[in-house]
Enzyme design. Structure first.
Site, short mmCIF file in Angstrom:
data_model
loop_
_atom_site.label_atom_id
_atom_site.label_comp_id
_atom_site.label_asym_id
_atom_site.label_seq_id
_atom_site.Cartn_x
_atom_site.Cartn_y
_atom_site.Cartn_z
CE LYS A 9 -7.27 -2.21 -2.94
NZ LYS A 9 -7.54 -1.78 -4.24
CG ASN A 10 -3.89 0.45 -4.01
OD1 ASN A 10 -4.92 -0.20 -4.55
ND2 ASN A 10 -4.13 1.42 -3.29
CG ASP A 24 -14.77 3.60 -8.51
OD1 ASP A 24 -15.10 4.41 -8.25
OD2 ASP A 24 -13.60 2.97 -8.31
CG ASP A 30 -7.28 4.40 -0.84
OD1 ASP A 30 -7.59 5.32 -1.61
OD2 ASP A 30 -6.85 3.14 -1.32
CB ILE A 63 -7.45 12.29 -4.87
CG1 ILE A 63 -6.47 12.87 -3.96
CG2 ILE A 63 -7.09 11.27 -5.68
CD1 ILE A 63 -5.36 13.37 -4.50
C1 UD1 Z 1 -6.04 6.77 -6.42
C2 UD1 Z 1 -5.04 7.12 -5.43
C3 UD1 Z 1 -4.48 5.99 -4.92
C4 UD1 Z 1 -5.40 5.08 -4.37
C5 UD1 Z 1 -6.55 4.56 -5.63
C6 UD1 Z 1 -7.58 3.68 -5.02
C7 UD1 Z 1 -4.26 9.32 -5.65
C8 UD1 Z 1 -3.08 10.34 -6.27
N1 UD1 Z 1 -4.31 8.08 -6.16
O1 UD1 Z 1 -5.13 5.96 -7.51
O2 UD1 Z 1 -3.72 6.42 -3.74
O3 UD1 Z 1 -5.02 4.11 -3.72
O4 UD1 Z 1 -7.02 5.67 -5.97
O5 UD1 Z 1 -8.33 4.44 -4.26
O6 UD1 Z 1 -4.09 9.50 -4.34
N2 UD1 Z 1 -7.21 11.37 -13.42
C9 UD1 Z 1 -7.76 11.96 -14.57
N3 UD1 Z 1 -7.30 11.23 -15.82
C10 UD1 Z 1 -6.51 10.11 -15.74
C11 UD1 Z 1 -6.26 9.66 -14.54
C12 UD1 Z 1 -6.63 9.99 -13.36
O7 UD1 Z 1 -8.38 12.86 -14.73
O8 UD1 Z 1 -6.16 9.74 -17.01
C13 UD1 Z 1 -7.75 11.98 -11.92
C14 UD1 Z 1 -8.60 11.10 -11.30
O9 UD1 Z 1 -9.94 11.16 -11.63
C15 UD1 Z 1 -8.34 11.61 -9.88
C16 UD1 Z 1 -6.76 12.01 -10.05
O10 UD1 Z 1 -6.53 12.06 -11.35
O11 UD1 Z 1 -9.05 12.84 -9.54
C17 UD1 Z 1 -5.91 10.95 -9.28
O12 UD1 Z 1 -6.17 9.60 -10.18
P1 UD1 Z 1 -5.28 8.50 -9.81
O13 UD1 Z 1 -3.80 8.67 -9.18
O14 UD1 Z 1 -4.98 8.03 -11.48
O15 UD1 Z 1 -5.97 7.35 -9.22
P2 UD1 Z 1 -5.67 5.96 -9.11
O16 UD1 Z 1 -4.63 5.32 -9.82
O17 UD1 Z 1 -6.95 5.15 -9.39
#
Ligand code: UD1
Length: 421
Positions: free
Chosen positions: A27-28, A122, A310, A332
């Protein structure tokens, strides 16, 4: 699929699980590859595509932009991208699947402008995008926010050195998909290293992009003037595989995760081995053999190759019936423990404090009415129900359909007593 009414899943404990469960494409990965199809005109064919609600919604988003998305046969998605599209992602669709924020980078790079609704939070907390925006600004974009809508503009992006504060998956992907069409070279330092990012980079390379180092912390992108449509087969979904692994660990039995890649789940397999589960690569995928009783181990989530956030609800559900006490730490997403209250309703002994949870294993749980708050939490409740006396009724099971194809069918084929009501 977006109109699917809320549904309920009923689980009862049953015999040990047996058989082979086919693992779908990730999915991701597919959501990001679909965003990448906005980068070039022509026909794309994606294979090993999971039949899940998130893919249907991402398809709707592409169609709202003027593209065509068809599913000629199971597992295959054909995307036709005309010469001109509307580079806009409306609230109704971004809100359904927040991963869609990754259309921002490719739309900006290819169309010179992108209007994307702000994603909002979310069910497991806020989803900030500040890192995505800073990276795009470093590539020369001007970004304005008004009325909940982001507008990014740039006549032609230019390569830059970008250092991410955290290896964010989404920020790495957005930057990568913008940089492929920028003038000059872009370096992303502290890039996320997930297998799904490697898959996206491989797809972009098939489209004519020049990318080095995907899967490491430093990704180098040499911008090109134009990309072309391409075909691609997706990587297997390591989170779906982990779900059936957890189901086997909790219910007992021996199951082959068909097509799963052990090398993408290295740390998870080591972790479950410490819990007494045998999980080893075999010619068909990964063979899982559960012990009589699981042993408690401490767990801490980290960016890849660390344990994925996840996996955590699935591990917590497993630890709830393990022998001993475990400390689980979430690094995370701060608020990702909501499902714990639901597990407690099922008799689990879990206490949370900030981003830690202490799980004291019980021999069995007790079936109860519970609610799925997100995809993985929902799946974890179903897994817990496999070792809970009586009936576990998981409400709001439509969340599970966002990320799992034929969830009930796959579990019942392994012998689990699970039905949709
Ligand atoms: C994350 C997970 C991914 C999982 C997905 C869905 C990690 C590193 N990533 O991806 O494995 O499949 O959720 O559940 O585990 N953040 C910021 N600013 C930003 C972007 C992110 O502060 O611009 C922070 C987020 O709040 C979070 C962390 O960075 O605490 C990781 O975010 P990110 O990897 O971007 O999340 P997703 O891509 O949504």
């Amino acid at each position: 699929m977006s109109d699917t009414p809320p549904s309920t899943i009923v689980v009862r404990p049953g015999p040990p699980l047996q058989g082979v469960v086919p693992i779908a494409g990730a999915k991701n990965a597919v959501l990001k590859l679909l965003a990448a199809t906005t980068l070039a005109e022509g026909r794309f064919v994606l294979r090993n595509v999971p039949d899940i609600a998130d893919v249907a919604w991402m398809g709707e988003l592409l169609e709202a932009m003027g593209m065509r998305v068809d599913r000629p046969r199971a597992g295959e998605l054909v995307v036709d991208r005309p010469a001109v599209i509307v580079p806009e992602a409306p609230y109704e669709l971004v809100e359904k699947t927040r991963a869609s924020i990754v259309v921002l980078g490719p739309l900006l790079a290819r169309c010179g402008v992108a209007r994307v609704s702000l994603p909002g939070g979310d069910d497991f907390g806020p989803r900030p995008i500040d890192m995505h925006l800073r990276a795009l600004e470093a590539l020369g974009a001007t970004i304005d926010v008004a009325h909940g809508m982001l507008e990014a503009r740039a006549t032609r992006l230019r390569g830059a050195r970008i250092v991410l504060e955290f290896p964010s998956v989404g920020a790495t992907e957005n930057t990568l998909m913008a940089a492929v069409l920028a003038r000059g070279t872009t370096t992303i330092e502290n890039a996320a290293r997930e297998p799904e990012i490697v898959d996206l980079a491989e797809f972009l390379v098939r489209m004519g992009a020049r990318i080095r180092g995907a899967g490491t912390s430093t990704v180098e992108i040499e911008g090109v003037d134009e990309l072309v449509a391409a075909d691609h087969t997706l990587v297997p979904d390591r989170i779906e595989a982990a779900t059936y692994l957890a189901a086997t660990a909790v219910a007992g039995g021996e199951v082959v995760l068909g097509g799963a890649r052990a090398d993408h789940m290295d740390l998870l397999l080591r972790k479950v081995e410490q819990m007494g589960v045998s999980a080893v690569a075999c010619s068909e995928g990964v063979r899982v053999v559960a012990p009589e009783r699981l042993r408690a181990v401490d767990v801490s989530t980290l960016p890849y190759p660390g344990l994925a956030t996840d996996y955590k609800p699935l591990l917590v559900a497993s630890l709830a019936v393990a022998d001993g006490v475990a400390i689980v730490t979430e690094n995370i997403f701060a608020g990702r423990f909501r499902y714990v209250d639901e597990l407690v309703r099922m008799g689990a002994d879990i206490r949370t404090e900030g981003h830690h949870a202490v799980v004291r294993g019980r021999e069995r749980l007790s079936g109860a009415r519970v609610r799925a708050h997100d995809i993985r939490a929902g799946a974890a409740l179903v897994v817990a129900g496999l070792r809970a006396e009586g009936e576990t009724v998981v409400a709001d099971a439509h969340h599970i359909d966002r990320g799992y194809e034929r969830f009930i069918d796959k579990l019942t084929a392994l012998g689990a007593s699970v039905e949709r009501r």
